[in-house]
Design a protein around this motif. Structure first.
Motif, PDB file in Angstrom:
ATOM      1  N   TRP A  16       3.586  10.814  14.718  1.00 18.24           N
ATOM      2  CA  TRP A  16       5.251  11.041  13.991  1.00 18.24           C
ATOM      3  C   TRP A  16       4.986   9.706  13.060  1.00 18.24           C
ATOM      4  N   VAL A  17       4.126   8.447  13.389  1.00 17.49           N
ATOM      5  CA  VAL A  17       4.364   7.301  12.514  1.00 17.49           C
ATOM      6  C   VAL A  17       3.818   7.850  11.420  1.00 17.49           C
ATOM      7  N   LEU A  18       2.430   8.614  11.393  1.00 22.61           N
ATOM      8  CA  LEU A  18       1.469   8.896  10.157  1.00 22.61           C
ATOM      9  C   LEU A  18       2.380   9.939   9.479  1.00 22.61           C
ATOM     10  N   ARG A  19       3.073  10.712   9.808  1.00 18.88           N
ATOM     11  CA  ARG A  19       3.913  11.516   8.977  1.00 18.88           C
ATOM     12  C   ARG A  19       4.938  10.858   8.216  1.00 18.88           C
ATOM     13  N   ALA A  20       5.654   9.928   9.009  1.00 19.43           N
ATOM     14  CA  ALA A  20       6.661   8.938   8.325  1.00 19.43           C
ATOM     15  C   ALA A  20       5.893   8.197   7.297  1.00 19.43           C
ATOM     16  N   ARG A  21       4.971   7.713   7.532  1.00 18.38           N
ATOM     17  CA  ARG A  21       4.216   6.720   6.328  1.00 18.38           C
ATOM     18  C   ARG A  21       3.757   7.721   5.259  1.00 18.38           C
ATOM     19  N   VAL A  22       3.594   8.805   5.540  1.00 11.60           N
ATOM     20  CA  VAL A  22       3.139   9.867   4.449  1.00 11.60           C
ATOM     21  C   VAL A  22       4.551   9.978   3.565  1.00 11.60           C
ATOM     22  N   ARG A  23       5.719  10.521   4.243  1.00 10.54           N
ATOM     23  CA  ARG A  23       6.929  10.529   3.463  1.00 10.54           C
ATOM     24  C   ARG A  23       7.224   9.660   2.788  1.00 10.54           C
ATOM     25  N   ARG A  24       7.014   8.230   3.146  1.00 15.07           N
ATOM     26  CA  ARG A  24       7.158   7.313   2.352  1.00 15.07           C
ATOM     27  C   ARG A  24       6.447   6.951   1.238  1.00 15.07           C
ATOM     28  N   ALA A  25       5.181   7.253   1.542  1.00 17.72           N
ATOM     29  CA  ALA A  25       4.157   7.344   0.243  1.00 17.72           C
ATOM     30  C   ALA A  25       4.626   8.341  -0.671  1.00 17.72           C
ATOM     31  N   GLN A  26       4.877   9.698  -0.298  1.00 22.02           N
ATOM     32  CA  GLN A  26       5.396  10.517  -1.157  1.00 22.02           C
ATOM     33  C   GLN A  26       6.568  10.037  -1.999  1.00 22.02           C
ATOM     34  N   TYR A  27       7.564   9.639  -1.581  1.00 18.29           N
ATOM     35  CA  TYR A  27       8.776   8.951  -2.301  1.00 18.29           C
ATOM     36  C   TYR A  27       8.319   8.093  -3.183  1.00 18.29           C
ATOM     37  N   LEU A  28       7.719   6.940  -2.917  1.00 19.19           N
ATOM     38  CA  LEU A  28       7.038   6.145  -3.930  1.00 19.19           C
ATOM     39  C   LEU A  28       6.180   6.638  -4.969  1.00 19.19           C
ATOM     40  N   LEU A  29       5.237   7.572  -4.470  1.00 16.10           N
ATOM     41  CA  LEU A  29       4.565   8.062  -5.718  1.00 16.10           C
ATOM     42  C   LEU A  29       5.358   8.944  -6.599  1.00 16.10           C
ATOM     43  N   GLU A  30       6.439   9.185  -6.207  1.00 21.88           N
ATOM     44  CA  GLU A  30       7.226  10.459  -7.011  1.00 21.88           C
ATOM     45  C   GLU A  30       8.337   9.390  -7.746  1.00 21.88           C
ATOM     46  N   ASN A  31       8.877   8.153  -7.242  1.00 21.25           N
ATOM     47  CA  ASN A  31       9.861   7.538  -7.831  1.00 21.25           C
ATOM     48  C   ASN A  31       9.578   5.951  -8.360  1.00 21.25           C
ATOM     49  N   SER A  32       8.215   5.600  -8.150  1.00 23.21           N
ATOM     50  CA  SER A  32       8.055   4.219  -8.665  1.00 23.21           C
ATOM     51  C   SER A  32       6.631   4.384  -9.505  1.00 23.21           C
ATOM     52  N   ASP A  33       6.457   3.168 -10.144  1.00 23.91           N
ATOM     53  CA  ASP A  33       4.898   3.213 -10.842  1.00 23.91           C
ATOM     54  C   ASP A  33       4.259   2.114 -10.152  1.00 23.91           C
ATOM     55  N   HIS A  34       4.451   2.075  -8.916  1.00 24.90           N
ATOM     56  CA  HIS A  34       3.849   0.980  -8.230  1.00 24.90           C
ATOM     57  C   HIS A  34       2.175   1.563  -8.076  1.00 24.90           C
ATOM     58  N   PRO A  35       1.196   0.637  -8.075  1.00 19.88           N
ATOM     59  CA  PRO A  35      -0.176   1.295  -8.060  1.00 19.88           C
ATOM     60  C   PRO A  35      -0.455   1.545  -6.714  1.00 19.88           C
ATOM     61  N   VAL A  36      -1.390   2.596  -6.505  1.00 19.77           N
ATOM     62  CA  VAL A  36      -1.627   2.986  -5.005  1.00 19.77           C
ATOM     63  C   VAL A  36      -1.857   2.011  -3.921  1.00 19.77           C
ATOM     64  N   GLU A  37      -2.628   1.033  -4.736  1.00 19.32           N
ATOM     65  CA  GLU A  37      -3.154  -0.048  -3.542  1.00 19.32           C
ATOM     66  C   GLU A  37      -1.617  -0.585  -2.904  1.00 19.32           C
ATOM     67  N   ARG A  38      -0.812  -1.016  -3.733  1.00 15.41           N
ATOM     68  CA  ARG A  38       0.554  -1.371  -3.565  1.00 15.41           C
ATOM     69  C   ARG A  38       1.376  -0.488  -2.395  1.00 15.41           C
ATOM     70  N   ILE A  39       1.361   0.684  -2.844  1.00  9.86           N
ATOM     71  CA  ILE A  39       1.935   1.795  -1.992  1.00  9.86           C
ATOM     72  C   ILE A  39       1.154   2.019  -0.655  1.00  9.86           C
ATOM     73  N   ALA A  40       0.017   1.785  -0.519  1.00  6.96           N
ATOM     74  CA  ALA A  40      -0.562   1.773   0.621  1.00  6.96           C
ATOM     75  C   ALA A  40      -0.088   0.693   1.580  1.00  6.96           C
ATOM     76  N   HIS A  41       0.208  -0.408   1.133  1.00  8.93           N
ATOM     77  CA  HIS A  41       0.571  -1.455   1.887  1.00  8.93           C
ATOM     78  C   HIS A  41       2.066  -1.350   2.334  1.00  8.93           C
ATOM     79  N   GLN A  42       2.961  -0.722   1.234  1.00  8.49           N
ATOM     80  CA  GLN A  42       4.147  -0.701   1.527  1.00  8.49           C
ATOM     81  C   GLN A  42       4.614   0.546   2.687  1.00  8.49           C
TER      82      GLN A  42
END
Length: 322
Positions: free
Chosen positions: A257-283
């Motif tokens: 469940w945590v893995l899927r929640a993290r993926v959902r968070r990453a999908q949102y950030l990839l869609e709505n921010s210009d943060h680099p992948v490295e920063r999104i990995a941490h966020q």
């Protein structure tokens, strides 16, 4: 000339129907000749399409003369396919005709028994239902299309375009297929094994569940090291009790469940921010960019970079066009 019959039934989805008409109708040989003849056929002179009525110039007899039959999907309210349609598809298959489906058109092929023992795909939303209703079909929910030789299936309507271009390439070679792709403003290079882009929604929490507070806490702390012991302690339960109740109520393990929640968070950030992948990995709490890329691809079926290229800015675009 190769005849392509597009079989339409009541409540056919117009976009699904348009895919084969668009691709095969626009295909040209280098000398300008048309290699395909497209015929729209139906069991009745008029069928309900979404959102209009459609008069089909040909009846089911056109299937017997076709070299390829394409079966688009139908809306949920559509009645079961008539017996004469299923019989006509079976007869065409027995004669060696190539038969393909677009999106949930796979349900019609499955009802005719044409997918028994074969790999097949459909739109990811309908994949579980296809597998439930037709257990003899090997459903592949995470690919764009499946080519079994004579029988082919595709995922959503856009994947139907991919499948039609694949058939053109198989029939006439890459140069003709590339020209057809340009005419349809489509890339030719998407392969059937490329995963559908699936948004993994948050699983529903049972009303009044004792897990609600800890689930909210997890969502607020995805960047932390969320071990099973930490989650159990937050819930006030032992690790064993927490794991058992979590699986009973959520249908998965806490760590999944945590893995899927993290993926959902990453999908949102990839869609709505210009943060680099490295920063999104941490966020999103993946620890390292390498772990992020590997786990994101395992769950979503594509890389973070490819997902961003497909979906970046779609929320803002939707707001501008609404």
């Amino acid at each position: 000339m190769h005849t392509v019959a597009v079989l339409v039934l009541d409540h056919v989805v117009a976009f699904d129907m348009a895919a084969p008409i668009e691709v095969f109708g626009r295909t040209r040989l280098p000398d300008g000749r048309r290699p395909y003849r497209v015929r729209v056929c139906a069991p009745t002179p008029e069928v309900a399409a979404e959102p209009f009525a459609l008069r089909a110039p040909w009846g089911l007899e056109a299937l017997a003369d076709a070299d390829t039959i394409i079966v688009p999907g139908c809306a949920e309210q559509a009645p079961p396919p008539p017996d004469e349609v299923l019989d006509a598809l079976r007869a065409a298959a027995a004669a060696g005709t190539r038969i393909a489906s677009v999106c949930v058109g796979a349900f019609i092929l499955a009802a005719a028994g044409l997918l028994d023992g074969l790999r097949a795909t459909t739109h990811w939303v309908a994949a579980d239902e296809l597998a439930r209703r037709f257990p003899r079909v090997d459903v592949q929910p995470d690919v764009l299309y499946v080519d079994n030789g004579q029988i082919l299936t595709s995922a959503g309507a856009a994947a139907g375009l991919d499948l039609c271009l694949h058939m053109v390439r198989r029939d006439l070679g890459s140069a003709v297929a590339a020209d057809a792709a340009r005419m349809s403003v489509m890339p030719l290079e998407r392969e059937g094994g490329q995963a559908q882009f699936i948004v993994h929604e948050r699983p529903p929490v049972p009303q009044g569940s004792a897990l609600q507070p800890v689930l909210a806490w997890i969502e607020d702390n995805l960047g932390r090291d969320l071990t099973l012991d930490a989650m159990a302690q937050r819930s006030g339960m032992s690790g064993r009790t927490f794991s058992r109740r979590f699986r009973e109520q959520m249908g998965t393990t806490p760590l999944q469940w945590v893995l899927r929640a993290r993926v959902r968070r990453a999908q949102y950030l990839l869609e709505n921010s210009d943060h680099p992948v490295e920063r999104i990995a941490h966020q999103a709490g993946f620890g390292s960019p390498t772990a992020f890329r590997e786990r994101f691809r395992r769950v979503v079926g594509t890389t973070p970079q490819a997902y961003r290229a497909a979906f970046h800015g779609r929320a803002a675009d939707a707001q501008r066009t609404s």
